[in-house]
Write an enzyme that holds these catalytic residues in place. Sequence first.
Site, PDB file in Angstrom:
ATOM      1  N   GLU A 239       0.614  -1.264   0.069  1.00 22.88           N
ATOM      2  CA  GLU A 239      -0.029  -0.004   0.148  1.00 22.88           C
ATOM      3  C   GLU A 239       0.914   1.339   0.052  1.00 22.88           C
ATOM      4  O   GLU A 239       0.585   2.393  -0.674  1.00 22.88           O
ATOM      5  CB  GLU A 239      -0.894  -0.024   1.353  1.00 22.88           C
ATOM      6  CG  GLU A 239      -1.529   1.261   1.120  1.00 22.88           C
ATOM      7  CD  GLU A 239      -2.634   1.143   2.648  1.00 22.88           C
ATOM      8  OE1 GLU A 239      -2.666   0.379   3.636  1.00 22.88           O
ATOM      9  OE2 GLU A 239      -3.494   2.260   2.576  1.00 22.88           O
TER      10      GLU A 239
ATOM     11  N   ARG B 180       2.147  30.464 -22.060  1.00 24.26           N
ATOM     12  CA  ARG B 180       1.501  31.649 -21.419  1.00 24.26           C
ATOM     13  C   ARG B 180       2.612  32.941 -21.535  1.00 24.26           C
ATOM     14  O   ARG B 180       4.037  32.560 -21.512  1.00 24.26           O
ATOM     15  CB  ARG B 180       1.434  31.479 -19.992  1.00 24.26           C
ATOM     16  CG  ARG B 180       0.809  32.679 -19.082  1.00 24.26           C
ATOM     17  CD  ARG B 180      -0.493  32.776 -19.434  1.00 24.26           C
ATOM     18  NE  ARG B 180      -1.330  33.682 -18.591  1.00 24.26           N
ATOM     19  CZ  ARG B 180      -2.563  34.046 -18.672  1.00 24.26           C
ATOM     20  NH1 ARG B 180      -3.145  33.589 -19.549  1.00 24.26           N
ATOM     21  NH2 ARG B 180      -2.899  34.892 -17.737  1.00 24.26           N
TER      22      ARG B 180
ATOM     23  N   GLY C 193      -0.814  30.167 -12.002  1.00 21.92           N
ATOM     24  CA  GLY C 193      -1.353  31.293 -11.596  1.00 21.92           C
ATOM     25  C   GLY C 193      -2.706  31.143 -11.333  1.00 21.92           C
ATOM     26  O   GLY C 193      -3.090  30.271 -10.414  1.00 21.92           O
TER      27      GLY C 193
ATOM     28  N   GLU D 228       4.582  10.740  10.131  1.00 25.07           N
ATOM     29  CA  GLU D 228       5.222  11.016  11.602  1.00 25.07           C
ATOM     30  C   GLU D 228       5.186   9.397  11.826  1.00 25.07           C
ATOM     31  O   GLU D 228       6.522   8.905  12.317  1.00 25.07           O
ATOM     32  CB  GLU D 228       4.428  11.601  12.617  1.00 25.07           C
ATOM     33  CG  GLU D 228       4.447  12.736  12.465  1.00 25.07           C
ATOM     34  CD  GLU D 228       3.594  13.614  11.418  1.00 25.07           C
ATOM     35  OE1 GLU D 228       2.399  12.623  10.962  1.00 25.07           O
ATOM     36  OE2 GLU D 228       3.776  14.730  10.894  1.00 25.07           O
TER      37      GLU D 228
HETATM   38  C1  LIG Z   1      -9.121   9.498   2.233  1.00 31.57           C
HETATM   39  C2  LIG Z   1      -8.742   8.659   3.356  1.00 31.57           C
HETATM   40  C3  LIG Z   1      -8.837   7.226   2.976  1.00 31.57           C
HETATM   41  C4  LIG Z   1      -8.605   6.534   3.912  1.00 31.57           C
HETATM   42  N1  LIG Z   1      -8.952   4.898   3.557  1.00 31.57           N
HETATM   43  C5  LIG Z   1      -8.689   4.028   4.823  1.00 31.57           C
HETATM   44  C6  LIG Z   1      -9.010   2.926   4.482  1.00 31.57           C
HETATM   45  O1  LIG Z   1      -9.646   2.371   3.192  1.00 31.57           O
HETATM   46  N2  LIG Z   1      -8.980   1.846   5.512  1.00 31.57           N
HETATM   47  C7  LIG Z   1      -8.626   2.212   6.625  1.00 31.57           C
HETATM   48  O2  LIG Z   1      -8.491   1.450   7.589  1.00 31.57           O
HETATM   49  N3  LIG Z   1      -8.234   3.366   6.915  1.00 31.57           N
HETATM   50  C8  LIG Z   1      -8.340   4.382   6.066  1.00 31.57           C
HETATM   51  N4  LIG Z   1      -7.886   5.728   6.258  1.00 31.57           N
HETATM   52  C9  LIG Z   1      -7.343   6.088   7.574  1.00 31.57           C
HETATM   53  C10 LIG Z   1      -5.942   6.542   7.574  1.00 31.57           C
HETATM   54  O3  LIG Z   1      -5.269   5.151   7.500  1.00 31.57           O
HETATM   55  C11 LIG Z   1      -5.684   7.243   9.112  1.00 31.57           C
HETATM   56  O4  LIG Z   1      -6.310   8.269   8.865  1.00 31.57           O
HETATM   57  C12 LIG Z   1      -3.925   7.354   9.326  1.00 31.57           C
HETATM   58  O5  LIG Z   1      -3.604   5.853   9.647  1.00 31.57           O
HETATM   59  C13 LIG Z   1      -4.206   8.067  10.372  1.00 31.57           C
HETATM   60  O6  LIG Z   1      -4.919   7.862  11.767  1.00 31.57           O
HETATM   61  P1  LIG Z   1      -5.792   8.813  12.237  1.00 31.57           P
HETATM   62  O7  LIG Z   1      -6.603   9.697  11.146  1.00 31.57           O
HETATM   63  O8  LIG Z   1      -6.773   8.101  13.255  1.00 31.57           O
HETATM   64  O9  LIG Z   1      -4.960   9.803  13.114  1.00 31.57           O
HETATM   65  P2  LIG Z   1      -4.205   9.674  14.220  1.00 31.57           P
HETATM   66  O10 LIG Z   1      -3.665   8.340  14.458  1.00 31.57           O
HETATM   67  O11 LIG Z   1      -5.247  10.252  15.374  1.00 31.57           O
HETATM   68  O12 LIG Z   1      -3.055  10.787  14.177  1.00 31.57           O
HETATM   69  C14 LIG Z   1      -3.110  12.216  14.266  1.00 31.57           C
HETATM   70  C15 LIG Z   1      -1.789  12.911  14.073  1.00 31.57           C
HETATM   71  O13 LIG Z   1      -0.856  12.166  15.181  1.00 31.57           O
HETATM   72  C16 LIG Z   1       0.251  11.833  14.828  1.00 31.57           C
HETATM   73  N5  LIG Z   1       0.652  10.778  15.676  1.00 31.57           N
HETATM   74  C17 LIG Z   1       0.291   9.706  15.999  1.00 31.57           C
HETATM   75  N6  LIG Z   1       0.714   8.808  16.632  1.00 31.57           N
HETATM   76  C18 LIG Z   1       2.066   9.304  16.622  1.00 31.57           C
HETATM   77  C19 LIG Z   1       3.566   9.025  17.123  1.00 31.57           C
HETATM   78  N7  LIG Z   1       3.517   7.847  17.853  1.00 31.57           N
HETATM   79  N8  LIG Z   1       4.301   9.755  16.927  1.00 31.57           N
HETATM   80  C20 LIG Z   1       4.307  11.116  16.373  1.00 31.57           C
HETATM   81  N9  LIG Z   1       3.150  11.414  15.796  1.00 31.57           N
HETATM   82  C21 LIG Z   1       1.912  10.810  15.958  1.00 31.57           C
HETATM   83  C22 LIG Z   1      -0.183  11.470  13.404  1.00 31.57           C
HETATM   84  O14 LIG Z   1       0.965  11.531  12.519  1.00 31.57           O
HETATM   85  C23 LIG Z   1      -1.009  12.537  12.899  1.00 31.57           C
HETATM   86  O15 LIG Z   1      -0.427  13.494  12.487  1.00 31.57           O
HETATM   87  C24 LIG Z   1      -8.073   6.469   5.204  1.00 31.57           C
HETATM   88  C25 LIG Z   1      -7.888   8.138   5.354  1.00 31.57           C
HETATM   89  C26 LIG Z   1      -8.312   9.054   4.520  1.00 31.57           C
HETATM   90  C27 LIG Z   1      -8.099  10.350   4.841  1.00 31.57           C
END
Ligand SMILES: Cc1cc2nc3c(=O)[nH]c(=O)nc-3n(C[C@H](O)[C@H](O)[C@H](O)COP(=O)(O)OP(=O)(O)OC[C@H]3O[C@@H](n4cnc5c(N)ncnc54)[C@H](O)[C@@H]3O)c2cc1C
Lengths: 251, 384
Positions: free
Chosen positions: B245, B271, B342, B370
């Site tokens: 992935e 342009r 632009g 991260e």
């Molecule tokens: C358009 C889209 C499609 C998606 N499709 C799927 C899908 O098909 N199936 C699925 O299961 N998921 C899917 N996701 C989910 C995606 O995998 C998660 O959004 C992602 O793993 C981050 O999890 P979270 O959103 O819960 O953020 P969180 O885990 O809550 O993180 C929030 C912030 O904290 C930071 N953070 C967390 N832990 C740490 C650490 N240990 N150290 C430093 N920083 C940290 C993160 O980097 C981030 O900046 C999708 C998301 C989007 C936006």
Amino acid sequence: MKILVTAKRVTDPNAKIKLKSDKSGIQTDGLEYKPNPFCENAIEEALRLNETHGGEVVVVSIGPSDVQATIRTALAMGAHRGILVTGLDDHQMDSDLVARVFAELYKRERPDLFLLGKQAIDGDSNQVGQLLAEYLEIGQACFASKVEIHGSEAIVTREVDGGLEKIAVGMPAVITADLRLNEPRYASLPGIVKARKKSIDEIDIRSLGIDTHLKVETVAYEEPKTRGGGVTFVGGVDELVGKLKSEAKAI
Amino acid sequence: MRQFPDSLLDDSQIAFRETAIRFANDHIAPNAYEWEEAEAFPKDLYRTAGKAGILGAGFPEDVGGAGGTILHVIATQEGLLRGGSTGVIAGLGSLGIALPPVIAANDPMHIDQYVRPTIRGDKVAALAITEPGGGSDVASIRTKAVKDGDHYVVSGAKMFITSGVNADFVVALCRTGPEPHSGLTFFIIDRTLPGYSVSRALKKTGWRASDTAELSFNEVRVPATHRVGPEGSGFLAVVRNFQAERLVLAAYGHTSAQIAYENARDYAQQRTAFGRRLSGFQVTRHKLAEMWTQIVAAKTLNYTVASRIAAGETLIAEVSAAKNFSTIVAEKVCREAVQILGGMGYMRETVVERLSRDVRLLAIGGGTYEIMNEIITKSLFNPA
Ligand SMILES: Cc1cc2nc3c(=O)[nH]c(=O)nc-3n(C[C@H](O)[C@H](O)[C@H](O)COP(=O)(O)OP(=O)(O)OC[C@H]3O[C@@H](n4cnc5c(N)ncnc54)[C@H](O)[C@@H]3O)c2cc1C
């Protein structure tokens, strides 16, 4: 039914062509190649005929070993095997030599039909099919937009000036494909993987015993004139007619 | 001889890409704008893509796939992205993350009833790991599956699920035991089961044409035969799945950058401002040169890591590095492309505008920027 069908490579029609500094040809370094679209029509027709009548579809081409990739595309579309005649680069061929090479392959393979594109979209010569039929002394049906097989005859609808002409030609025969003959299929992904295992025989041109002298001598290549700043708007019909006469010299 | 870095791909990979480009030109590009605005594409497209063999890239032939390696998958995705909508291909591509755990577990019933129909485009699959309570911390998953005779009773919610609205079934990670990692198991859950519901379709910044859902499981009785692999095998399957992935997301990155760059390059040569072409300004030319340089570097890293993985090497930190590097390249290059266009670069009718929104996802999905850095640091030294 056994069919030989051509797969010529042409320079990517979307690429910008540059001439060599001595004007002896085009610069081929880094140039991308695509299958000639009219050959794709011919290949599609060969595959469709094969689907109804069985037999074998053999793809033939001429050029350096890279041309294997073009043949491989046709194999991925569903053709059975390929033959590549090596030892000639693109600039070492003219329509006549190509026709004589194909005539030699015909004699070795003895197909019921030899299908080609009506022309290649790089040189646009439109001669190989006709020359090939002549050398082989067999029937020809060029610019085909429809092909049907009835017994030992091919019934071919031809695109001619001013309309369509339907002719019957006894097989074996040479048929060249026009654009409206069909809509070529894609090489499907499973087809591409299967094509990797299909065989392509390479035959050195020297082993064919053919005189490789060219009948066409290339003097020089020239870039087409760059278009000057065009006049887009005219005030009225009179001015238009005037401009067509004086500037464009069209009337 | 193909130009570098395309010369890192073999003929069959290039052929996959050519077929994907033709498919994209015929079936995606003419509708991309409309589907992006509608925030959906017709479900029929799965069948059309299945018929063209597009959905089978990288899946083994004996489960109905087209064969090929991760490089074939990347080449196919590059071609599809030429249709101009990351949303469409993310939606079409949800099987790419949903099926691998099922294929690896190799249950003949699963293969025949779920894997094959999905590759044919007759069923839509989604992978459901992330929950409303968190995504990065996979070990904290709360959706639970409790054994009850020959069924499991599943309760919980899943969030941000790509293709979750359209999905006929989801491959969902559930908790079958208290141990953070070894208490996780995948299940195939049919959308028709009582208690399964799509809570809402989510509205997004980018990837608009793909449907993204929040799902709810309210005491869904899932037959035990729909468990994927033995109990506790889920976490390892997630980790394995992430590698492919992440490389595909990295490829979205370099391809988005490539398309944005080409648009900006062509625009700069047409342009005019202050009596000359934009490309007549050295600052613009150098911008384009730097965009190109970044793209070559990202492609080289992505192709190289992918080809080593295809050859059997395990490269965990390098995959994370490839994803992060491509993410930055895509963000930078798309930003500069908008700048060169632009005002036009800010208009939804341009692909550059769309890509500039789409690439923001790369630092979030499939493991955040991260989290990638966490993985990399763990391979560099003992963080304690
Ligand atoms: C358009 C889209 C499609 C998606 N499709 C799927 C899908 O098909 N199936 C699925 O299961 N998921 C899917 N996701 C989910 C995606 O995998 C998660 O959004 C992602 O793993 C981050 O999890 P979270 O959103 O819960 O953020 P969180 O885990 O809550 O993180 C929030 C912030 O904290 C930071 N953070 C967390 N832990 C740490 C650490 N240990 N150290 C430093 N920083 C940290 C993160 O980097 C981030 O900046 C999708 C998301 C989007 C936006």
